[in-house]
Design an enzyme around this catalytic site. Structure first.
Site, PDB file in Angstrom:
ATOM      1  N   GLU A  90     -14.690  10.363  18.017  1.00  0.00           N
ATOM      2  CA  GLU A  90     -15.894  10.722  18.964  1.00  0.00           C
ATOM      3  C   GLU A  90     -16.518   9.901  19.835  1.00  0.00           C
ATOM      4  O   GLU A  90     -17.016   9.067  18.190  1.00  0.00           O
ATOM      5  CB  GLU A  90     -16.069  12.178  18.459  1.00  0.00           C
ATOM      6  CG  GLU A  90     -15.048  13.541  19.353  1.00  0.00           C
ATOM      7  CD  GLU A  90     -16.260  14.426  18.315  1.00  0.00           C
ATOM      8  OE1 GLU A  90     -15.527  15.805  18.413  1.00  0.00           O
ATOM      9  OE2 GLU A  90     -16.804  14.862  17.562  1.00  0.00           O
ATOM     10  N   CYS A 103     -23.276   6.357  22.025  1.00  0.00           N
ATOM     11  CA  CYS A 103     -23.582   6.396  20.285  1.00  0.00           C
ATOM     12  C   CYS A 103     -21.869   6.064  19.896  1.00  0.00           C
ATOM     13  O   CYS A 103     -21.442   6.913  20.233  1.00  0.00           O
ATOM     14  CB  CYS A 103     -24.352   7.856  19.106  1.00  0.00           C
ATOM     15  SG  CYS A 103     -23.968   7.944  18.353  1.00  0.00           S
ATOM     16  N   CYS A 110     -15.584   9.283   7.298  1.00  0.00           N
ATOM     17  CA  CYS A 110     -15.903   8.264   6.969  1.00  0.00           C
ATOM     18  C   CYS A 110     -15.769   8.209   5.528  1.00  0.00           C
ATOM     19  O   CYS A 110     -15.487   9.351   4.760  1.00  0.00           O
ATOM     20  CB  CYS A 110     -17.880   9.213   7.301  1.00  0.00           C
ATOM     21  SG  CYS A 110     -18.696   7.328   6.583  1.00  0.00           S
ATOM     22  N   CYS A 114     -21.993  11.889   2.251  1.00  0.00           N
ATOM     23  CA  CYS A 114     -23.302  12.334   2.561  1.00  0.00           C
ATOM     24  C   CYS A 114     -23.140  13.761   2.441  1.00  0.00           C
ATOM     25  O   CYS A 114     -22.131  14.450   3.607  1.00  0.00           O
ATOM     26  CB  CYS A 114     -24.060  12.199   3.501  1.00  0.00           C
ATOM     27  SG  CYS A 114     -23.741  10.070   3.158  1.00  0.00           S
ATOM     28  N   CYS A 117     -23.718  15.764   5.781  1.00  0.00           N
ATOM     29  CA  CYS A 117     -22.655  15.681   7.111  1.00  0.00           C
ATOM     30  C   CYS A 117     -21.658  15.979   7.082  1.00  0.00           C
ATOM     31  O   CYS A 117     -20.903  15.782   6.349  1.00  0.00           O
ATOM     32  CB  CYS A 117     -22.631  13.494   6.954  1.00  0.00           C
ATOM     33  SG  CYS A 117     -22.002  13.403   8.490  1.00  0.00           S
ATOM     34  N   GLY A 159     -18.550   7.556  10.713  1.00  0.00           N
ATOM     35  CA  GLY A 159     -18.021   6.441   9.700  1.00  0.00           C
ATOM     36  C   GLY A 159     -19.339   5.855   9.363  1.00  0.00           C
ATOM     37  O   GLY A 159     -20.771   5.663  10.292  1.00  0.00           O
ATOM     38  N   GLU A 160     -18.726   4.185   8.417  1.00  0.00           N
ATOM     39  CA  GLU A 160     -20.046   3.933   8.188  1.00  0.00           C
ATOM     40  C   GLU A 160     -19.830   2.376   8.888  1.00  0.00           C
ATOM     41  O   GLU A 160     -18.763   1.040   7.801  1.00  0.00           O
ATOM     42  CB  GLU A 160     -20.215   3.718   6.805  1.00  0.00           C
ATOM     43  CG  GLU A 160     -21.103   2.469   5.679  1.00  0.00           C
ATOM     44  CD  GLU A 160     -22.186   2.220   6.581  1.00  0.00           C
ATOM     45  OE1 GLU A 160     -23.531   3.377   6.628  1.00  0.00           O
ATOM     46  OE2 GLU A 160     -22.984   1.373   6.881  1.00  0.00           O
ATOM     47  N   SER A 191     -26.650   1.542  12.483  1.00  0.00           N
ATOM     48  CA  SER A 191     -26.758   2.710  11.237  1.00  0.00           C
ATOM     49  C   SER A 191     -26.346   2.539   9.978  1.00  0.00           C
ATOM     50  O   SER A 191     -25.427   2.730   9.675  1.00  0.00           O
ATOM     51  CB  SER A 191     -27.438   3.968  11.710  1.00  0.00           C
ATOM     52  OG  SER A 191     -27.896   4.910  10.699  1.00  0.00           O
ATOM     53  N   SER A 214     -29.875   5.186   6.280  1.00  0.00           N
ATOM     54  CA  SER A 214     -30.350   6.429   6.291  1.00  0.00           C
ATOM     55  C   SER A 214     -30.786   6.167   5.223  1.00  0.00           C
ATOM     56  O   SER A 214     -30.146   6.662   3.897  1.00  0.00           O
ATOM     57  CB  SER A 214     -29.576   6.824   5.620  1.00  0.00           C
ATOM     58  OG  SER A 214     -28.288   6.662   7.528  1.00  0.00           O
ATOM     59  N   LEU A 215     -32.194   6.817   4.677  1.00  0.00           N
ATOM     60  CA  LEU A 215     -32.874   6.546   3.542  1.00  0.00           C
ATOM     61  C   LEU A 215     -32.748   7.778   2.983  1.00  0.00           C
ATOM     62  O   LEU A 215     -32.248   8.638   2.127  1.00  0.00           O
ATOM     63  CB  LEU A 215     -34.635   6.236   3.358  1.00  0.00           C
ATOM     64  CG  LEU A 215     -35.162   5.977   2.217  1.00  0.00           C
ATOM     65  CD1 LEU A 215     -34.195   4.872   1.106  1.00  0.00           C
ATOM     66  CD2 LEU A 215     -36.688   5.435   2.556  1.00  0.00           C
ATOM     67  N   ASN A 290     -29.162  18.879  11.545  1.00  0.00           N
ATOM     68  CA  ASN A 290     -28.169  20.129  12.411  1.00  0.00           C
ATOM     69  C   ASN A 290     -27.886  20.840  11.660  1.00  0.00           C
ATOM     70  O   ASN A 290     -26.627  19.982  11.192  1.00  0.00           O
ATOM     71  CB  ASN A 290     -27.385  19.141  13.450  1.00  0.00           C
ATOM     72  CG  ASN A 290     -28.488  17.960  14.509  1.00  0.00           C
ATOM     73  OD1 ASN A 290     -28.879  18.805  14.727  1.00  0.00           O
ATOM     74  ND2 ASN A 290     -28.266  17.054  13.913  1.00  0.00           N
ATOM     75  N   CYS A 333     -26.660  14.730  15.975  1.00  0.00           N
ATOM     76  CA  CYS A 333     -26.025  13.613  14.299  1.00  0.00           C
ATOM     77  C   CYS A 333     -25.420  14.194  13.555  1.00  0.00           C
ATOM     78  O   CYS A 333     -25.903  15.691  13.038  1.00  0.00           O
ATOM     79  CB  CYS A 333     -27.342  13.455  13.568  1.00  0.00           C
ATOM     80  SG  CYS A 333     -28.561  12.454  14.503  1.00  0.00           S
TER      81      CYS A 333
HETATM   82  N1  SAH Z   1     -23.243   5.503   8.054  1.00  0.00           N
HETATM   83  C1  SAH Z   1     -24.227   5.340   9.509  1.00  0.00           C
HETATM   84  C2  SAH Z   1     -24.244   6.015  10.532  1.00  0.00           C
HETATM   85  C3  SAH Z   1     -24.117   7.385  10.860  1.00  0.00           C
HETATM   86  S1  SAH Z   1     -25.961   7.618  11.701  1.00  0.00           S
HETATM   87  C4  SAH Z   1     -25.397   6.523   8.181  1.00  0.00           C
HETATM   88  O1  SAH Z   1     -25.609   6.802   7.782  1.00  0.00           O
HETATM   89  O2  SAH Z   1     -26.569   6.048   8.533  1.00  0.00           O
HETATM   90  C5  SAH Z   1     -26.020   9.465  11.435  1.00  0.00           C
HETATM   91  C6  SAH Z   1     -27.185   9.560  11.417  1.00  0.00           C
HETATM   92  O3  SAH Z   1     -27.348  11.572  10.963  1.00  0.00           O
HETATM   93  C7  SAH Z   1     -27.156   8.591   9.448  1.00  0.00           C
HETATM   94  O4  SAH Z   1     -28.868   8.965   9.459  1.00  0.00           O
HETATM   95  C8  SAH Z   1     -27.261  10.391   8.927  1.00  0.00           C
HETATM   96  O5  SAH Z   1     -27.540  10.432   7.673  1.00  0.00           O
HETATM   97  C9  SAH Z   1     -27.767  11.987  10.116  1.00  0.00           C
HETATM   98  N2  SAH Z   1     -27.309  12.631   9.842  1.00  0.00           N
HETATM   99  C10 SAH Z   1     -25.645  12.899   9.213  1.00  0.00           C
HETATM  100  N3  SAH Z   1     -25.290  14.636   9.128  1.00  0.00           N
HETATM  101  C11 SAH Z   1     -26.698  15.180   9.791  1.00  0.00           C
HETATM  102  C12 SAH Z   1     -26.515  16.490   9.587  1.00  0.00           C
HETATM  103  N4  SAH Z   1     -25.943  17.481   9.784  1.00  0.00           N
HETATM  104  N5  SAH Z   1     -28.149  17.114  10.902  1.00  0.00           N
HETATM  105  C13 SAH Z   1     -29.530  15.413  10.913  1.00  0.00           C
HETATM  106  N6  SAH Z   1     -28.641  14.288  10.160  1.00  0.00           N
HETATM  107  C14 SAH Z   1     -27.257  14.390  10.212  1.00  0.00           C
END
Ligand code: SAH
Length: 347
Positions: A90, A103, A110, A114, A117, A159-160, A191, A214-215, A290, A333
């Site tokens: 997507e 985006c 992925c 996390c 996610c 994906g990463e 990201s 993404s900290l 979200n 996200c």
């Molecule tokens: N893998 C990369 C790219 C994904 S970017 C990364 O981790 O940065 C998508 C962003 O949305 C990341 O910061 C991820 O941690 C965040 N994310 C994932 N699930 C989410 C959710 N349910 N609500 C809000 N942010 C979320």
């Protein structure tokens, strides 16, 4: 068969010369592919019929099939694509007042896993090729029309990106080459979940585009619970990589921080975050979580997010609360998925 959108400009020049065509043809072909966004070599009318035939016998243009488009109440559009092997990905088009953002996804599923996610739930299938990344842009631009030019690209879909470094780098080359998509490097953001060797490689090979990290937590104990990869790349190593990274106040690193109620959203967390980023040119993006059915986490209340933001502001740190766009169509996200949509028919 060569997938022609896998080639950067230099490679495209080599390719046409190897076919026995003049080098300058590469520029013409690139114009047709990336400015006019044609679907076949036959449309390239300033190239002779025999050369067009030769090209179509040796190369292919589109690698994605558009399966479905959904539009959110806020104008965000989500695209479902099918790859040649049947996998699905997507992309999300996010219209803003003065610019439009796309985006893009970089992998099917992925590997990062996390805990909060939704994309992670489908597991990891494979890396996308450069052509599959670039084609997301082409298809969406065709769909929204030329008067809504996509000016910004964020590598924040499925994906990463830094675990698919070579193909992401090639896609960025194609996106920024003035003969190709000709986007500004400053308008491309990659990201990462915090892949330290990838950040170091980006510092050397791709430091003109923006880096986002993404900290999501300020102690290893908390971060390990939500980002399993923290065991491999703990916070201290990520921060050390960011200190080495060639950023300045104009090209700041974006720190992404998803706000999870009672997990990482306290005032103490905010203060620890201030300490962690001290001396690094950053801006902080607070992402409201979200939620989705079955999620293990809850979103932080708005007041708590604002309290957290206020602490950062008190230390003169630029901190923004990210708008959740396209939530009603699961385009926000961390909500992009593949597997559950297998039943959807191709348009
Ligand atoms: N893998 C990369 C790219 C994904 S970017 C990364 O981790 O940065 C998508 C962003 O949305 C990341 O910061 C991820 O941690 C965040 N994310 C994932 N699930 C989410 C959710 N349910 N609500 C809000 N942010 C979320």
């Amino acid at each position: 068969m060569v997938k022609i959108k896998n080639l950067n400009f230099e490679e495209l020049q080599d390719f046409v010369q190897n076919l026995g065509l003049e080098k300058y043809r590469a520029k013409q072909i690139a114009q047709w592919l990336y400015k006019k966004r044609v679907k076949s070599f036959d449309e390239m009318t300033n190239i002779s019929k025999s050369a067009r035939k030769l090209l179509s016998e040796n190369a292919e243009i589109d690698v994605l099939k558009l399966v479905k488009v959904e539009e959110s109440a806020d104008g965000t559009r989500k695209y479902l694509f099918e790859l040649e092997d049947g996998n699905r990905i997507e992309s999300v088009f996010i219209p803003e007042k003065d610019w439009n953002t796309l985006c893009v996804s970089t992998q099917v599923g992925c590997p990062a896993q996390c805990k909060f996610c939704l994309t992670a739930k489908d597991g990891f299938t494979r890396n996308l090729t450069a052509a599959e990344i670039v084609d997301q842009y082409i298809h969406v631009q065709r769909d929204v029309g030329e008067d809504r030019r996509i000016s910004n690209v964020v590598f924040m879909g499925m994906g990463e990106p830094l675990l698919n470094f070579d193909n992401v780098k090639k896609a960025v080359e194609i996106m920024t080459d003035r003969n190709m998509l000709d986007l500004s490097t400053r308008k491309i953001t990659i990201s990462t979940v915090g892949i330290v060797p990838g950040i170091d490689r980006m510092a050397k090979e791709m430091n003109k585009v923006k880096l986002a990290v993404s900290l999501h937590a300020t102690t290893d104990e908390t971060r390990e619970k939500i980002v399993p990869l923290n065991r491999r790349y703990p916070i201290s190593e990520i921060m050390a990589a960011l200190k080495r990274y060639p950023a300045d106040n104009i090209r700041r690193i974006m720190i992404e921080y998803v706000m999870l109620k009672g997990v990482n959203d306290s005032v103490e967390d905010a203060k620890r975050l201030v300490k962690l980023i001290k001396g690094i040119p950053v801006k902080v993006n607070l992402i409201p979580f979200n939620p989705y059915p079955g999620a293990l986490f809850e979103p932080s209340p708005r007041e708590q997010i604002e309290k957290f933001q206020k602490v950062l502001w008190d230390y003169n740190i630029a901190a923004f609360i990210r708008d959740s766009r396209g939530q009603d169509i699961s385009a926000a996200c961390g909500m992009l998925r593949t597997k559950e949509k297998k039943d959807v028919k191709i348009l």
